[in-house]
Motif scaffolding. Structure first.
Motif, PDB file in Angstrom:
ATOM      1  N   TRP A   1       0.990  -1.209  -0.227  1.00  0.00           N
ATOM      2  CA  TRP A   1       0.229   0.119   0.072  1.00  0.00           C
ATOM      3  C   TRP A   1       0.672   1.135   0.129  1.00  0.00           C
ATOM      4  O   TRP A   1       0.261   2.238  -0.410  1.00  0.00           O
ATOM      5  CB  TRP A   1      -0.972   0.068   1.134  1.00  0.00           C
ATOM      6  CG  TRP A   1      -1.765  -1.071   1.406  1.00  0.00           C
ATOM      7  CD1 TRP A   1      -2.273  -2.612   2.390  1.00  0.00           C
ATOM      8  CD2 TRP A   1      -3.100  -1.597   0.093  1.00  0.00           C
ATOM      9  NE1 TRP A   1      -3.001  -3.010   2.029  1.00  0.00           N
ATOM     10  CE2 TRP A   1      -3.269  -2.799   0.586  1.00  0.00           C
ATOM     11  CE3 TRP A   1      -2.960  -1.046  -0.914  1.00  0.00           C
ATOM     12  CZ2 TRP A   1      -3.815  -4.042   0.133  1.00  0.00           C
ATOM     13  CZ3 TRP A   1      -4.166  -1.862  -1.397  1.00  0.00           C
ATOM     14  CH2 TRP A   1      -4.673  -3.386  -1.455  1.00  0.00           C
TER      15      TRP A   1
ATOM     16  N   VAL B   1      -0.903   3.185  -3.329  1.00  0.00           N
ATOM     17  CA  VAL B   1      -1.720   4.346  -2.993  1.00  0.00           C
ATOM     18  C   VAL B   1      -1.025   5.686  -3.566  1.00  0.00           C
ATOM     19  O   VAL B   1      -1.502   6.768  -3.658  1.00  0.00           O
ATOM     20  CB  VAL B   1      -1.803   4.777  -0.871  1.00  0.00           C
ATOM     21  CG1 VAL B   1      -2.320   6.348  -0.367  1.00  0.00           C
ATOM     22  CG2 VAL B   1      -2.294   3.727  -0.622  1.00  0.00           C
TER      23      VAL B   1
ATOM     24  N   LEU C   1     -11.063  10.446   1.340  1.00  0.00           N
ATOM     25  CA  LEU C   1     -10.008   9.724   1.077  1.00  0.00           C
ATOM     26  C   LEU C   1     -10.446   9.136   2.598  1.00  0.00           C
ATOM     27  O   LEU C   1     -10.171   8.050   2.156  1.00  0.00           O
ATOM     28  CB  LEU C   1      -8.942  10.466   1.547  1.00  0.00           C
ATOM     29  CG  LEU C   1      -8.582  11.219  -0.448  1.00  0.00           C
ATOM     30  CD1 LEU C   1      -6.944  11.471   0.371  1.00  0.00           C
ATOM     31  CD2 LEU C   1      -8.414  10.657  -0.775  1.00  0.00           C
TER      32      LEU C   1
ATOM     33  N   ALA D   1     -11.130   4.784   2.715  1.00  0.00           N
ATOM     34  CA  ALA D   1      -9.834   4.046   2.991  1.00  0.00           C
ATOM     35  C   ALA D   1     -10.426   2.897   4.200  1.00  0.00           C
ATOM     36  O   ALA D   1      -9.684   1.696   4.687  1.00  0.00           O
ATOM     37  CB  ALA D   1      -8.892   4.961   3.820  1.00  0.00           C
TER      38      ALA D   1
ATOM     39  N   PHE E   1     -10.286  -1.244   4.021  1.00  0.00           N
ATOM     40  CA  PHE E   1     -10.131  -1.401   4.997  1.00  0.00           C
ATOM     41  C   PHE E   1     -10.607  -3.079   5.571  1.00  0.00           C
ATOM     42  O   PHE E   1     -10.187  -4.191   5.649  1.00  0.00           O
ATOM     43  CB  PHE E   1      -9.616  -1.168   6.553  1.00  0.00           C
ATOM     44  CG  PHE E   1      -8.888  -1.415   7.445  1.00  0.00           C
ATOM     45  CD1 PHE E   1      -7.555  -2.301   7.452  1.00  0.00           C
ATOM     46  CD2 PHE E   1     -10.104  -1.850   8.433  1.00  0.00           C
ATOM     47  CE1 PHE E   1      -7.153  -2.647   8.477  1.00  0.00           C
ATOM     48  CE2 PHE E   1      -9.807  -2.892   9.781  1.00  0.00           C
ATOM     49  CZ  PHE E   1      -8.143  -3.001   9.934  1.00  0.00           C
TER      50      PHE E   1
ATOM     51  N   TRP F   1     -12.902   6.755  -4.435  1.00  0.00           N
ATOM     52  CA  TRP F   1     -11.838   6.145  -4.104  1.00  0.00           C
ATOM     53  C   TRP F   1     -11.638   3.974  -4.406  1.00  0.00           C
ATOM     54  O   TRP F   1     -10.575   3.468  -4.305  1.00  0.00           O
ATOM     55  CB  TRP F   1     -11.319   6.740  -2.889  1.00  0.00           C
ATOM     56  CG  TRP F   1     -10.099   6.166  -2.631  1.00  0.00           C
ATOM     57  CD1 TRP F   1      -9.749   6.320  -1.122  1.00  0.00           C
ATOM     58  CD2 TRP F   1      -8.588   6.859  -2.795  1.00  0.00           C
ATOM     59  NE1 TRP F   1      -8.727   6.474  -0.744  1.00  0.00           N
ATOM     60  CE2 TRP F   1      -7.729   6.303  -1.327  1.00  0.00           C
ATOM     61  CE3 TRP F   1      -7.944   7.510  -4.136  1.00  0.00           C
ATOM     62  CZ2 TRP F   1      -6.379   7.100  -2.161  1.00  0.00           C
ATOM     63  CZ3 TRP F   1      -7.152   7.268  -4.243  1.00  0.00           C
ATOM     64  CH2 TRP F   1      -5.918   6.834  -3.546  1.00  0.00           C
TER      65      TRP F   1
ATOM     66  N   TYR G   1      -9.535   0.718  -6.987  1.00  0.00           N
ATOM     67  CA  TYR G   1      -8.752  -0.396  -6.149  1.00  0.00           C
ATOM     68  C   TYR G   1     -10.308  -1.401  -6.122  1.00  0.00           C
ATOM     69  O   TYR G   1      -9.871  -2.646  -5.665  1.00  0.00           O
ATOM     70  CB  TYR G   1      -9.008  -0.249  -4.767  1.00  0.00           C
ATOM     71  CG  TYR G   1      -7.531   0.679  -4.080  1.00  0.00           C
ATOM     72  CD1 TYR G   1      -6.275   0.349  -3.736  1.00  0.00           C
ATOM     73  CD2 TYR G   1      -7.526   1.397  -4.096  1.00  0.00           C
ATOM     74  CE1 TYR G   1      -5.124   1.000  -4.381  1.00  0.00           C
ATOM     75  CE2 TYR G   1      -6.784   2.267  -3.829  1.00  0.00           C
ATOM     76  CZ  TYR G   1      -5.329   2.121  -4.050  1.00  0.00           C
ATOM     77  OH  TYR G   1      -4.518   3.378  -3.558  1.00  0.00           O
TER      78      TYR G   1
ATOM     79  N   ASN H   1      -2.266  -4.244   6.521  1.00  0.00           N
ATOM     80  CA  ASN H   1      -4.025  -3.164   5.367  1.00  0.00           C
ATOM     81  C   ASN H   1      -4.078  -2.164   6.704  1.00  0.00           C
ATOM     82  O   ASN H   1      -4.514  -0.900   5.855  1.00  0.00           O
ATOM     83  CB  ASN H   1      -5.040  -3.809   5.666  1.00  0.00           C
ATOM     84  CG  ASN H   1      -5.093  -4.568   5.006  1.00  0.00           C
ATOM     85  OD1 ASN H   1      -3.810  -4.945   3.699  1.00  0.00           O
ATOM     86  ND2 ASN H   1      -6.155  -6.034   4.884  1.00  0.00           N
TER      87      ASN H   1
ATOM     88  N   LEU I   1      -3.696   1.473   4.814  1.00  0.00           N
ATOM     89  CA  LEU I   1      -5.437   1.703   4.354  1.00  0.00           C
ATOM     90  C   LEU I   1      -5.151   3.064   4.823  1.00  0.00           C
ATOM     91  O   LEU I   1      -5.161   4.009   4.509  1.00  0.00           O
ATOM     92  CB  LEU I   1      -5.626   1.140   3.970  1.00  0.00           C
ATOM     93  CG  LEU I   1      -5.728   0.107   3.720  1.00  0.00           C
ATOM     94  CD1 LEU I   1      -6.689  -1.617   3.081  1.00  0.00           C
ATOM     95  CD2 LEU I   1      -5.648   0.506   1.506  1.00  0.00           C
ATOM     96  N   PRO I   2      -5.981   3.146   5.915  1.00  0.00           N
ATOM     97  CA  PRO I   2      -6.461   4.484   6.848  1.00  0.00           C
ATOM     98  C   PRO I   2      -5.400   5.544   6.673  1.00  0.00           C
ATOM     99  O   PRO I   2      -5.227   6.334   6.504  1.00  0.00           O
ATOM    100  CB  PRO I   2      -6.808   4.194   8.111  1.00  0.00           C
ATOM    101  CG  PRO I   2      -7.057   2.462   8.480  1.00  0.00           C
ATOM    102  CD  PRO I   2      -6.181   1.873   6.944  1.00  0.00           C
TER     103      PRO I   2
ATOM    104  N   MET J   1      -3.477   6.500   3.352  1.00  0.00           N
ATOM    105  CA  MET J   1      -3.894   6.784   3.193  1.00  0.00           C
ATOM    106  C   MET J   1      -4.260   8.304   3.374  1.00  0.00           C
ATOM    107  O   MET J   1      -4.340   9.368   2.729  1.00  0.00           O
ATOM    108  CB  MET J   1      -4.924   6.516   3.011  1.00  0.00           C
ATOM    109  CG  MET J   1      -5.220   5.555   1.531  1.00  0.00           C
ATOM    110  SD  MET J   1      -6.931   3.854   1.463  1.00  0.00           S
ATOM    111  CE  MET J   1      -6.600   3.100   0.156  1.00  0.00           C
TER     112      MET J   1
END
Length: 497
Positions: free
Chosen positions: A47, A51, A77, A81, A85, A243, A247, A271, A275-276, A279
């Motif tokens: 990621w 990302v 975002l 995210a 996740f 977003w 993916y 993740n 991710l969160p 991102m």
């Protein structure tokens, strides 16, 4: 996972009985629990690279251009995210438990032969984007070479099949580099991603800091046309939904990577940070880059490569270009090369292993002359956009079958047999009820994506298609008293002999 340099293209004579040579080779076999190498850091670096791709920056900066301010972009975002996740954990856990790649995973719901539909759909989208992303990286490579040797500009003024001489040199060089990395298998991809991740993060943070000081220590937090009220919230929610749709390909074949994860916790941890957390960091960088440029001259950048091209110091320009090349290769390997390799291996398991399928994928990505496709709006919108609209329904179908109907109870050995009594044989190897759910959901997705009257809902096409396919399949699928939960460890062990 077996090494594609040495894995056979046909089953070993020591394999368990009833395995079909049309469904199995060592690269399609479930991975052994012992010897898996993808840790939480490995997942995070996937990621960290993906990302921060140039395409994602173009999308996020587009939200700034639409009139969203700094906090609104971060919220959009953040919504995306959070959803990713959840979705990628569901998809990733499937790969960890079964140890199988995406084309084999498709056999659970679509049938042992119907799975080719899902695999080729995912692989077809990826193989075109592999060529396009390689071309976009070659453009950055050309900037780098001309900065180092201005005399090379003379090689960039002609055209053969749509590319200049320098364009062909840079494209083929990057094509060879990527093919070489992939030919050494998934573990080499893991190592490259682990190397590239920190490089990209440091480069993008440094670029944002440099732009912040170029703008005098402050930035514009929005354009002159800031959105308010219902329009603002519609754009925020639409941005979050798009977003996720970006993916939509990756949530399908995430199991190609997590099949080699050391634990479920490694997937969750990787993740979470990738991710969160990552991102939102990406969102901050986007706001700084776009806001600084807008404050400096009132213009809105499209990608960070535009900022890189303005760096006055040649050494820093070269280093920044190298970082963007490393980034684009990393994104291409994970998002656009692995999927078609497994799709082709699944299609011809007796003749193609991982390495041979990588060569075929790369050749296709070359002969389609992807730069011409990229320059054709019709191809991007209708062909790739149309295929992309089908991925939501496919995801919804697979998730409903695996998690809701089967409750993660899978007979892995039956994924490799053509025995009519096998769990996933259905009707001649195809599950007609899966197609009955997939076709109408896909039709609705295409209508929402392309009909002008449905434009307000277009941002939510992926979710509409996924929910519709899942609901239809839940209603019409056969309910069985129980499902077998049988490990594929014996197959994985035998495939190593």
């Amino acid at each position: 996972m077996s090494n594609p340099k040495t894995s056979p293209a046909a089953p070993s004579p020591t394999l368990p009985a009833n395995l079909s040579a049309r469904l199995y080779n060592a690269d399609l076999a479930p991975t052994k629990l012992v010897g898996r190498k993808w840790t939480g850091y490995s997942i995070f670096t996937l990621w960290a690279n993906d990302v921060h791709s140039l395409g994602n920056y173009a999308f996020a900066v587009g939200l700034f251009a639409l009139g969203l301010g700094g906090w609104q972009i971060l919220l959009a975002l953040g919504i995306g995210a959070g959803l990713l996740f959840l979705l990628l954990n569901l998809s990733g856990y499937m790969g960890f438990k079964t140890g199988v790649p995406f084309p084999v995973m498709c056999r659970i719901s679509l049938g042992i032969h119907g799975a080719q539909i899902g695999a080729l759909l995912r692989g077809g989208v990826a193989i075109v984007w592999f060529g396009i992303q390689t071309f976009l990286a070659s453009v950055v490579f050309r900037v780098l070479l001309i900065a180092l040797a201005p005399s090379l500009q003379s090689l960039d003024n002609n055209s053969f099949l749509g590319l200049s001489t320098l364009g062909w040199i840079t494209f083929l060089a990057l094509w060879v580099v990527q093919l070489t990395i992939v030919s050494f298998g998934m573990d080499m991809i893991r190592r490259y991603e682990a190397f590239a991740g920190p490089v990209i993060l440091v480069t993008m943070v440094a670029l944002a800091v440099w732009m912040f000081f170029q703008a005098g220590g402050s930035i514009a937090l929005s354009t002159d046309r800031g959105l308010e009220g219902a329009e603002m919230w519609r754009t925020i929610l639409g941005g979050g939904a798009l977003w996720v749709a970006i993916y939509g390909t990756f949530v399908l074949n995430f199991c190609d990577f997590t099949r080699s994860s050391v634990s479920r916790r490694s997937i969750t941890t990787g993740n979470f940070w990738g991710l969160p957390v990552n991102m939102l960091g990406f969102g901050v960088i986007v706001v700084v880059l776009a806001g600084a440029q807008f404050k400096i001259d009132g213009t809105i950048i499209e990608t960070p490569s535009e900022i890189v091209a303005t760096i006055p110091n040649t050494l820093l320009l070269v280093l920044a270009c190298l970082a963007l090349l490393i980034l684009t290769v990393a994104v291409n390997l994970m998002a656009n090369f692995v999927a078609p390799v497994y799709a082709l291996t699944n299609l011809f398991p007796r003749t193609l292993n991982f390495r041979r399928a990588a060569m075929v994928s790369a050749v296709i990505g070359l002969v389609i002359l992807p730069w011409n496709l990229y320059n054709s709006p019709a191809v991007i919108v209708y062909f790739l956009g149309g295929l992309g609209a089908l991925l939501g329904p496919l995801f919804g179908l697979i998730m409903a079958d695996y998690w809701l109907l089967r409750r993660a109870q899978i007979n892995v050995p039956d994924l490799y047999t053509e025995n009519a009594a096998g769990t996933y044989f259905y009707r001649s190897g195809v599950n007609p009820k899966a197609l009955a759910a997939l076709v109408p959901a896909a039709a609705v997705s295409l209508l929402v994506a392309f009909l002008p009257a449905l434009t307000p809902a277009a941002s939510f096409t992926w979710f509409i298609g996924a929910a519709l396919a899942a609901a239809i399949y839940w209603l019409i699928a056969d309910r069985q008293a129980s499902y077998s939960d049988v490990s594929g460890e014996s197959i994985a062990v035998a495939s190593q002999h």
